[in-house]
Design an enzyme around this catalytic site. Structure first.
Site, PDB file in Angstrom:
ATOM      1  N   GLU A   3       0.849  -1.170  -0.056  1.00 28.83           N
ATOM      2  CA  GLU A   3      -0.024   0.182  -0.058  1.00 28.83           C
ATOM      3  C   GLU A   3       0.918   1.185   0.151  1.00 28.83           C
ATOM      4  O   GLU A   3       1.890   1.511   0.877  1.00 28.83           O
ATOM      5  CB  GLU A   3      -0.746   0.092   1.216  1.00 28.83           C
ATOM      6  CG  GLU A   3      -1.902   1.110   1.522  1.00 28.83           C
ATOM      7  CD  GLU A   3      -2.483   1.155   2.637  1.00 28.83           C
ATOM      8  OE1 GLU A   3      -3.754   1.749   2.623  1.00 28.83           O
ATOM      9  OE2 GLU A   3      -2.065   0.448   3.752  1.00 28.83           O
ATOM     10  N   LYS A  47     -10.582   1.801  -1.040  1.00 27.58           N
ATOM     11  CA  LYS A  47     -10.604   1.469   0.036  1.00 27.58           C
ATOM     12  C   LYS A  47     -11.901   1.967   1.204  1.00 27.58           C
ATOM     13  O   LYS A  47     -12.317   3.010   0.661  1.00 27.58           O
ATOM     14  CB  LYS A  47      -9.435   1.937   1.123  1.00 27.58           C
ATOM     15  CG  LYS A  47      -9.301   1.332   2.265  1.00 27.58           C
ATOM     16  CD  LYS A  47      -7.899   1.645   2.808  1.00 27.58           C
ATOM     17  CE  LYS A  47      -7.531   0.913   3.984  1.00 27.58           C
ATOM     18  NZ  LYS A  47      -5.948   1.155   4.627  1.00 27.58           N
ATOM     19  N   MET A  82       3.274  -2.707  13.034  1.00 27.73           N
ATOM     20  CA  MET A  82       4.114  -3.730  13.864  1.00 27.73           C
ATOM     21  C   MET A  82       3.267  -3.765  15.056  1.00 27.73           C
ATOM     22  O   MET A  82       2.797  -5.080  15.637  1.00 27.73           O
ATOM     23  CB  MET A  82       5.427  -3.163  14.165  1.00 27.73           C
ATOM     24  CG  MET A  82       5.970  -4.185  15.092  1.00 27.73           C
ATOM     25  SD  MET A  82       6.548  -6.038  14.134  1.00 27.73           S
ATOM     26  CE  MET A  82       7.628  -5.467  13.233  1.00 27.73           C
ATOM     27  N   CYS A 100      -4.906  -3.373   3.305  1.00 30.00           N
ATOM     28  CA  CYS A 100      -4.418  -3.397   4.731  1.00 30.00           C
ATOM     29  C   CYS A 100      -5.325  -3.505   5.748  1.00 30.00           C
ATOM     30  O   CYS A 100      -5.912  -4.854   5.948  1.00 30.00           O
ATOM     31  CB  CYS A 100      -3.858  -1.931   4.792  1.00 30.00           C
ATOM     32  SG  CYS A 100      -2.909  -1.606   6.298  1.00 30.00           S
TER      33      CYS A 100
END
Length: 270
Positions: free
Chosen positions: A48, A118, A178, A150
């Protein structure tokens, strides 16, 4: 593979990006795409906002492109030269001045095949971008492709709609963080398993603005929820051979799509 239309070799590209520098990002992506092509990839997925970096909120208007535009044209040249299909998500300049979308594009040897905006936006994306409202499925020689982006890996509704519309392969260009790696691990396998579909998720690596760290762990998952390949390096190309016969087999083994009570779902999208 050439004699079996159900087989394809797919690739996911994992990469760090230079914030706001389209030329350098495309240069790096070209090297990684070349690596995938040299290993006979038929379909290649990029992360992305790979061409601009993710945290470019101050420059969204400047970096957003029409579709087709410079990045899609770059993809078209590669797809035409090598006879491959490419998927990536970029900043799209909307038809109305000032509106920007986070948009996934599918490009093939014949050019731009289509795009997906999206629909579920993460955090400050709700300020930056406008939501899409369509769930298209695209036919390719290597299977019917459904696009998500995502954060949407955590929303089963999108992938279910795409599966009911015929998608065999779910593709997720991503810049997944993360701190939520645990969610990425579970959700990527779950979306594949519950729909009996292959899943290709290409994620970012690196840190932007000293605070946004991306999770990496790009992966290719089969319809049983098994991880066929996973990326562990900063810049890496992972590949797997997929057999679409496994899609039909798994959908008969655990018939979620057959047994779904469609009366409970709005027919607006399917």
């Amino acid at each position: 593979m050439e004699n079996n239309p159900t087989l394809a070799k797919v690739a996911a590209i994992q990469m760090n990006c230079v914030l706001g520098d389209r030329d350098r990002n495309l240069e790096k992506a070209s090297r990684l795409v070349e690596q995938a092509v040299q290993n006979n990839a038929n379909m290649i997925v990029l992360p992305e906002l790979f061409n601009t970096g993710y945290r470019v909120e101050e420059k969204d208007m400047e970096l957003a492109e029409p579709i087709p535009g410079p990045t899609v044209e770059w993809m078209e040249k590669i797809a035409s030269k090598y006879g491959v299909y490419m998927i990536a998500a970029i900043l799209e300049k909307g038809e109305s001045e000032g509106l920007i979308y986070d948009t996934a594009v599918l490009v093939g040897p014949e050019g731009l095949a289509g795009s997906y905006r999206k629909t579920h936006l993460w955090d400050q994306e709700n300020v930056r971008f406008t939501k899409g409202d369509q769930f298209p499925v695209f036919a390719t020689p290597y299977g019917r492709v459904g696009l998500q982006i995502c954060y949407e890996v955590g929303f089963p509704e999108g992938s279910r709609i795409l599966s009911l519309k015929g998608a065999d392969i779910m593709v997720y260009p991503s810049a997944f963080g993360m701190p939520r790696l645990y969610a990425w691990d579970l959700a990527t396998r779950s979306r594949a398993l519950e729909n009996g579909a292959f899943l290709i998720a290409a994620n970012r690596t690196g840190v932007e603005k000293t605070e946004t760290e991306f999770a990496g762990h790009s992966r290719i998952v089969d319809p049983l929820g098994r991880v066929l390949a996973e990326a562990l390096e900063e810049d890496e190309v992972i590949m797997a051979e997929i057999d679409l016969q496994l899609v039909a087999k798994q959908r008969r083994t655990i018939p979620y799509l057959r047994d779904l009570n469609r009366k409970l779902i709005s027919d607006e999208y399917i």
